[in-house]
Design a protein around this motif. Structure first.
Motif, PDB file in Angstrom:
ATOM      1  N   VAL A 234      31.398  23.949  54.679  1.00 18.24           N
ATOM      2  CA  VAL A 234      30.687  23.328  55.806  1.00 18.24           C
ATOM      3  C   VAL A 234      30.857  24.169  57.065  1.00 18.24           C
ATOM      4  CG1 VAL A 234      30.635  21.315  57.336  1.00 18.24           C
ATOM      5  CG2 VAL A 234      30.824  20.994  54.866  1.00 18.24           C
ATOM      6  N   LYS A 235      32.068  24.657  57.268  1.00 16.39           N
ATOM      7  CA  LYS A 235      32.342  25.492  58.436  1.00 16.39           C
ATOM      8  C   LYS A 235      31.488  26.757  58.416  1.00 16.39           C
ATOM      9  CE  LYS A 235      36.353  27.251  60.980  1.00 16.39           C
ATOM     10  NZ  LYS A 235      36.314  26.226  62.026  1.00 16.39           N
ATOM     11  N   ALA A 236      31.358  27.363  57.242  1.00 17.44           N
ATOM     12  CA  ALA A 236      30.541  28.567  57.132  1.00 17.44           C
ATOM     13  C   ALA A 236      29.079  28.270  57.475  1.00 17.44           C
ATOM     14  CB  ALA A 236      30.657  29.142  55.724  1.00 17.44           C
ATOM     15  N   MET A 237      28.565  27.140  56.987  1.00 15.27           N
ATOM     16  CA  MET A 237      27.172  26.781  57.276  1.00 15.27           C
ATOM     17  C   MET A 237      26.962  26.464  58.750  1.00 15.27           C
ATOM     18  SD  MET A 237      25.951  24.559  53.939  1.00 15.27           S
ATOM     19  CE  MET A 237      27.329  23.419  53.968  1.00 15.27           C
ATOM     20  N   VAL A 238      27.920  25.753  59.349  1.00 13.19           N
ATOM     21  CA  VAL A 238      27.789  25.378  60.765  1.00 13.19           C
ATOM     22  C   VAL A 238      27.754  26.613  61.651  1.00 13.19           C
ATOM     23  CG1 VAL A 238      29.006  24.297  62.699  1.00 13.19           C
ATOM     24  CG2 VAL A 238      28.785  23.070  60.531  1.00 13.19           C
ATOM     25  N   PHE A 239      28.633  27.564  61.387  1.00 14.93           N
ATOM     26  CA  PHE A 239      28.730  28.717  62.277  1.00 14.93           C
ATOM     27  C   PHE A 239      27.690  29.790  62.013  1.00 14.93           C
ATOM     28  CE2 PHE A 239      32.893  26.840  63.104  1.00 14.93           C
ATOM     29  CZ  PHE A 239      32.930  26.956  64.488  1.00 14.93           C
ATOM     30  N   LEU A 254      36.272  27.969  70.181  1.00 15.88           N
ATOM     31  CA  LEU A 254      35.183  27.138  69.664  1.00 15.88           C
ATOM     32  C   LEU A 254      35.473  26.688  68.238  1.00 15.88           C
ATOM     33  CD1 LEU A 254      32.360  25.961  70.108  1.00 15.88           C
ATOM     34  CD2 LEU A 254      31.407  28.104  69.238  1.00 15.88           C
ATOM     35  N   ARG A 255      36.037  27.577  67.442  1.00 19.45           N
ATOM     36  CA  ARG A 255      36.360  27.201  66.064  1.00 19.45           C
ATOM     37  C   ARG A 255      37.451  26.124  66.014  1.00 19.45           C
ATOM     38  NH1 ARG A 255      33.409  31.070  66.204  1.00 19.45           N
ATOM     39  NH2 ARG A 255      32.438  32.186  64.460  1.00 19.45           N
ATOM     40  N   LEU A 256      38.397  26.205  66.904  1.00 18.38           N
ATOM     41  CA  LEU A 256      39.419  25.167  66.974  1.00 18.38           C
ATOM     42  C   LEU A 256      38.817  23.842  67.437  1.00 18.38           C
ATOM     43  CD1 LEU A 256      42.507  27.031  68.518  1.00 18.38           C
ATOM     44  CD2 LEU A 256      42.349  26.026  66.246  1.00 18.38           C
ATOM     45  N   ALA A 257      37.955  23.912  68.447  1.00 16.50           N
ATOM     46  CA  ALA A 257      37.372  22.690  69.012  1.00 16.50           C
ATOM     47  C   ALA A 257      36.494  21.961  68.006  1.00 16.50           C
ATOM     48  CB  ALA A 257      36.569  23.035  70.267  1.00 16.50           C
ATOM     49  N   LEU A 258      35.795  22.717  67.160  1.00 13.52           N
ATOM     50  CA  LEU A 258      34.874  22.095  66.205  1.00 13.52           C
ATOM     51  C   LEU A 258      35.537  21.744  64.875  1.00 13.52           C
ATOM     52  CD1 LEU A 258      31.548  24.106  66.697  1.00 13.52           C
ATOM     53  CD2 LEU A 258      32.143  21.831  67.520  1.00 13.52           C
ATOM     54  N   LEU A 259      36.817  22.071  64.726  1.00  7.12           N
ATOM     55  CA  LEU A 259      37.495  21.775  63.466  1.00  7.12           C
ATOM     56  C   LEU A 259      37.469  20.281  63.118  1.00  7.12           C
ATOM     57  CD1 LEU A 259      39.075  22.767  61.041  1.00  7.12           C
ATOM     58  CD2 LEU A 259      41.173  22.604  62.415  1.00  7.12           C
TER      59      LEU A 259
END
Length: 343
Positions: A234-239, A254-259
């Motif tokens: 999911v993380k790969a698709m979001v980013f 940003l990656r920490l905030a969206l975790l």
């Protein structure tokens, strides 16, 4: 009609923790063959508020719930293991292996504590914090930094996000495969398989005994391994749709905030897949995680399945979902006894 209770758990040192709607239980086997079962109510914070069960929000609370109960269970199993070890044993590995095990090694309570010394909640909490920091640094931040270094090769394109996702998945799978070669981790993975078998037997056959669990699959769509892999995908698709930040600390921030957002989406996916196991598209979504369970589970011995069944019986006490067969009394287990509060 009330929603059917779902059960989850985790492997601990020589045992299994199982969580039900209102209770959780930890069952561990002593060297003399006795199964000790301890049962406690789930902290009310995770069950009191209706809004904590709202979609997307419930994923965050589920993670917090898993961490709190997991640490309590590890503390119990680790101290029980230390009580049984009257003589110091030679270390299972050298300095290089100690470093490679990283957060999982500390979370298992292996090494760093003299035989017979009590393991405190502070020690377990410190190991958990270290493990979380190490995991975030290695599996989330490092891939983003490495992918940023490929800019001269791939340019300012979406491929940087794709490369980041591939690196992240490879690191996680490589780490699991590496620690899975350790004898004590292999045993932990066997208990992990036993946990899945007990839950699968209850969910598919409606029975809770060793024979049914032994027939069941050691793979389950609601597994924590599945959750981790789903988070990565999911993380790969979001980013891939979020613009790449050229400033490295903004990108990592940003990656920490969206975790939490990514984790909540992944939780909803595996929750649906677990409840609708005959819906093919949902099973396709979680298939990578299910396949990864070939790394994080092993076929358990019968005595391990007995421990998992005893734990699930304790976790089911007072669930009120009805229809069960072979349920023992509160906290009971074959050859076991009920103990006091976990902490």
């Amino acid at each position: 009609m009330a929603e059917k209770t779902t059960y989850g758990g985790q492997a601990v040192i020589e045992g299994v923790m199982m969580r039900g709607a209102r209770h959780f239980a930890v069952a561990c086997r002593k060297p003399d063959g006795e199964i000790l079962v301890r049962q406690e109510e789930v902290p009310q914070f995770f069950t009191r508020y209706a809004w904590a069960k709202w979609p997307l929000l419930r994923g965050v609370f589920a993670l917090a719930d898993a961490m709190v109960l997991g640490m309590k269970s590890l503390l119990f199993s680790a101290n029980l293991a230390m009580e049984e070890e009257q003589k110091p044993k030679p270390p299972p590995s050298g300095p290089l292996t100690e470093a490679l095990l990283g957060p999982l090694h500390l979370m298992l309570g292996v090494g760093g504590t003299p035989a017979g010394a009590p393991i405190t909640s502070i020690a377990i909490s410190g190991a958990a914090v270290f493990g979380m920091v190490a995991g975030i640094s290695l599996f989330m931040l490092a891939p983003s930094l490495l992918a940023g270094w490929t800019t001269p090769l791939v340019g300012h394109t979406i491929w940087r996000s794709v490369i980041e996702g591939v690196i992240r998945v490879c690191l996680v799978l490589g780490y699991i495969a590496l620690i899975g070669r350790m004898p004590h981790v292999k045993r932990l993975f066997q208990y992990h398989g036993a946990e899945h078998q007990a839950i699968n037997a209850w969910e598919t056959e409606g029975t809770l005994d060793v024979e049914s669990a032994s027939r069941a699959s050691r793979f389950h769509p609601r597994c924590g391994t599945n959750f981790v892999l789903t988070v990565l995908l999911v993380k790969a698709m979001v980013f891939t749709v979020i613009p790449w930040q050229e400033v490295w600390y903004l990108r990592l921030g940003l990656r920490l905030a969206l975790l939490p957002v990514v984790a909540s989406l992944a939780y909803e996916v595996i929750r649906l897949a677990g409840r609708h196991r005959n819906v093919a598209p949902l099973q396709w979504l979680v298939l990578p995680g299910v396949l990864t369970q070939r790394l994080t589970t092993r076929e358990p011995a019968r005595e391990m399945v007995e421990v998992a069944v005893a734990s699930l019986r304790g976790g089911r006490a007072g669930s009120g979902d009805g229809g069960h067969r072979g349920l023992l009394g509160r906290g009971a287990a074959p050859g076991g006894r009920q103990l006091g509060p976990l902490i």
